[in-house]
Design an enzyme around this catalytic site. Structure first.
Site, PDB file in Angstrom:
ATOM      1  CG  ASN A   9      -1.787   1.217   1.373  1.00 17.87           C
ATOM      2  OD1 ASN A   9      -1.829   2.037   0.676  1.00 17.87           O
ATOM      3  ND2 ASN A   9      -2.449   1.433   2.478  1.00 17.87           N
ATOM      4  CD1 TRP A  10       3.259   1.080  -2.819  1.00 20.12           C
ATOM      5  CD2 TRP A  10       3.386   2.701  -4.741  1.00 20.12           C
ATOM      6  NE1 TRP A  10       4.235   0.414  -3.882  1.00 20.12           N
ATOM      7  CE2 TRP A  10       4.065   1.169  -5.112  1.00 20.12           C
ATOM      8  CE3 TRP A  10       3.655   3.355  -5.743  1.00 20.12           C
ATOM      9  CZ2 TRP A  10       4.838   1.062  -6.167  1.00 20.12           C
ATOM     10  CZ3 TRP A  10       4.089   3.245  -7.079  1.00 20.12           C
ATOM     11  CH2 TRP A  10       4.809   1.934  -7.207  1.00 20.12           C
ATOM     12  CE  LYS A  11       0.353   3.359   4.502  1.00 21.58           C
ATOM     13  NZ  LYS A  11       0.307   3.319   6.084  1.00 21.58           N
ATOM     14  CG  HIS A  94      -5.643   1.752   5.219  1.00 24.40           C
ATOM     15  ND1 HIS A  94      -5.271   2.529   5.926  1.00 24.40           N
ATOM     16  CD2 HIS A  94      -4.507   0.701   4.991  1.00 24.40           C
ATOM     17  CE1 HIS A  94      -3.877   2.543   6.313  1.00 24.40           C
ATOM     18  NE2 HIS A  94      -3.673   1.346   5.786  1.00 24.40           N
ATOM     19  CD  GLU A  96      -2.901   5.381   6.831  1.00 18.72           C
ATOM     20  OE1 GLU A  96      -2.638   5.407   5.751  1.00 18.72           O
ATOM     21  OE2 GLU A  96      -1.879   4.732   7.499  1.00 18.72           O
ATOM     22  CD  GLU A 166      -3.382  -2.897   7.328  1.00 18.70           C
ATOM     23  OE1 GLU A 166      -2.132  -3.033   6.879  1.00 18.70           O
ATOM     24  OE2 GLU A 166      -4.073  -1.966   7.168  1.00 18.70           O
ATOM     25  N   GLY A 172       2.498   1.942  10.762  1.00 14.57           N
ATOM     26  CA  GLY A 172       3.582   3.206  10.608  1.00 14.57           C
ATOM     27  C   GLY A 172       4.179   3.508  11.770  1.00 14.57           C
ATOM     28  CB  SER A 212       5.627  -2.256  11.693  1.00 14.48           C
ATOM     29  OG  SER A 212       5.086  -0.776  12.094  1.00 14.48           O
ATOM     30  N   GLY A 233       2.893  -1.237   4.323  1.00 17.76           N
ATOM     31  CA  GLY A 233       2.912   0.152   4.041  1.00 17.76           C
ATOM     32  C   GLY A 233       4.485   0.730   3.687  1.00 17.76           C
ATOM     33  N   GLY A 234       5.036   1.403   4.912  1.00 19.51           N
ATOM     34  CA  GLY A 234       6.437   1.790   4.491  1.00 19.51           C
ATOM     35  C   GLY A 234       7.343   1.008   3.735  1.00 19.51           C
TER      36      GLY A 234
HETATM   37  C1  PEP Z   1      -0.665   0.076   6.371  1.00 21.86           C
HETATM   38  O1  PEP Z   1      -0.460   1.181   6.151  1.00 21.86           O
HETATM   39  O2  PEP Z   1      -1.451  -1.016   5.807  1.00 21.86           O
HETATM   40  C2  PEP Z   1       0.596  -0.817   7.010  1.00 21.86           C
HETATM   41  C3  PEP Z   1       0.724  -1.785   7.340  1.00 21.86           C
HETATM   42  O3  PEP Z   1       1.547   0.186   6.983  1.00 21.86           O
HETATM   43  P1  PEP Z   1       3.024  -0.204   7.619  1.00 21.86           P
HETATM   44  O4  PEP Z   1       3.473  -1.644   6.934  1.00 21.86           O
HETATM   45  O5  PEP Z   1       3.827   0.969   7.374  1.00 21.86           O
HETATM   46  O6  PEP Z   1       2.816  -0.375   9.144  1.00 21.86           O
END
Ligand code: PEP
Length: 249
Positions: A9-11, A94, A96, A166, A172, A212, A233-234
């Site tokens: 997920n590049w957000k 998600h 967010e 999640e 994040g 993460s 994500g990251g």
């Molecule tokens: C996400 O946004 O779905 C996520 C899991 O982010 P991260 O891996 O950065 O925690």
């Protein structure tokens, strides 16, 4: 049969040229696992990303969509628009989107319906906040999120659904659920599905963990029997890290 999936997920990261650079880097990586690979660039770059990955096994998926087919919804994107640029899968729910854009279970149920009506696959996200876990309410929260948004569906709809647990406190933050915490929740999710839709659907359901996930912890998390992959994500923004996670299977 459930699948292993790793979705990035590049957000709201990567403009057009950065999208091209990252995809070029991704296409250079070697895949040694049989996991399905997905990337979710921002919507304005989906068409470009779809074209750039056409001859690869990377599927380009959307981060969000509206529930209506079309109409006066300024700034929104419908399922048919996503399909018209080659997108067949959408991430919905998600944390967010829930936290910053007030997406409720009721709204998400409508989005899920719209995606399925358009023959799209849904990666449905949910998870508890830190206060819920501290209070010991994580199973109640997660169970309710699943029931409220998905339990109106016919059993046959579940072949087009992937679940993504999640925990909000792990997204994040650098904080990861322990492999045991992830396994316990994934097992609970499967039991929740089983209670309404039976053994077959619950065993066939692909359940991703997100929060993460990094090259250093992916192997241990993915080794748990009810964890079928990751929503990343990251670490999905660096080609080598993303493929190290994909190859952790
Ligand atoms: C996400 O946004 O779905 C996520 C899991 O982010 P991260 O891996 O950065 O925690």
């Amino acid at each position: 049969m459930r699948k292993n999936i790793v979705a990035g997920n590049w957000k709201m990261n990567n403009d057009l040229s950065q999208t091209e650079v990252l995809i070029t880097e991704l296409l250079k990586q070697e895949q040694t696992s049989n996991a399905e690979v997905m990337i979710a660039p921002t919507s304005v770059n989906l068409f470009q990303a779809f074209n750039s990955t056409k001859n690869s096994n990377i599927e380009v998926v959307a981060q969000n969509m509206h529930f209506a087919d079309n109409g006066a919804y300024t700034g929104e994107i419908s399922a048919s628009m996503l399909k018209s640029v080659g997108v067949k899968t959408v991430i919905l729910g998600h944390s967010e989107r829930r936290a910053y854009f007030n997406e409720t279970d009721e709204l998400l149920a409508k989005k899920v319906d719209a995606a399925l009506k358009n023959d799209m696959r849904v990666i449905f996200c949910f998870g508890e906040e830190l206060a819920d876990r501290k209070a010991g309410n994580e199973e109640k929260i997660v169970g309710d999120q699943i029931k409220n948004a998905l339990f109106h569906l016919e059993a046959s709809a579940f072949k087009n659904i992937v679940l993504a647990y999640e925990p909000v406190w792990a997204i994040g933050t650098g904080e990861t659920a322990s492999p045991e915490q992830a396994q316990d929740m994934h097992q609970f999710i499967r039991e929740t599905l089983n209670s309404k839709y039976g053994e077959q659907i619950s065993q066939d359901m692909t359940i991703l963990y997100g929060g993460s996930v990094k090259p250093a912890n992916a192997k241990e998390i993915f080794s748990k029997p009810d964890v079928d992959g990751g929503l990343i994500g990251g670490a999905a923004l660096k080609a080598e890290d993303f493929y190290a996670i994909i190859n952790a299977f």
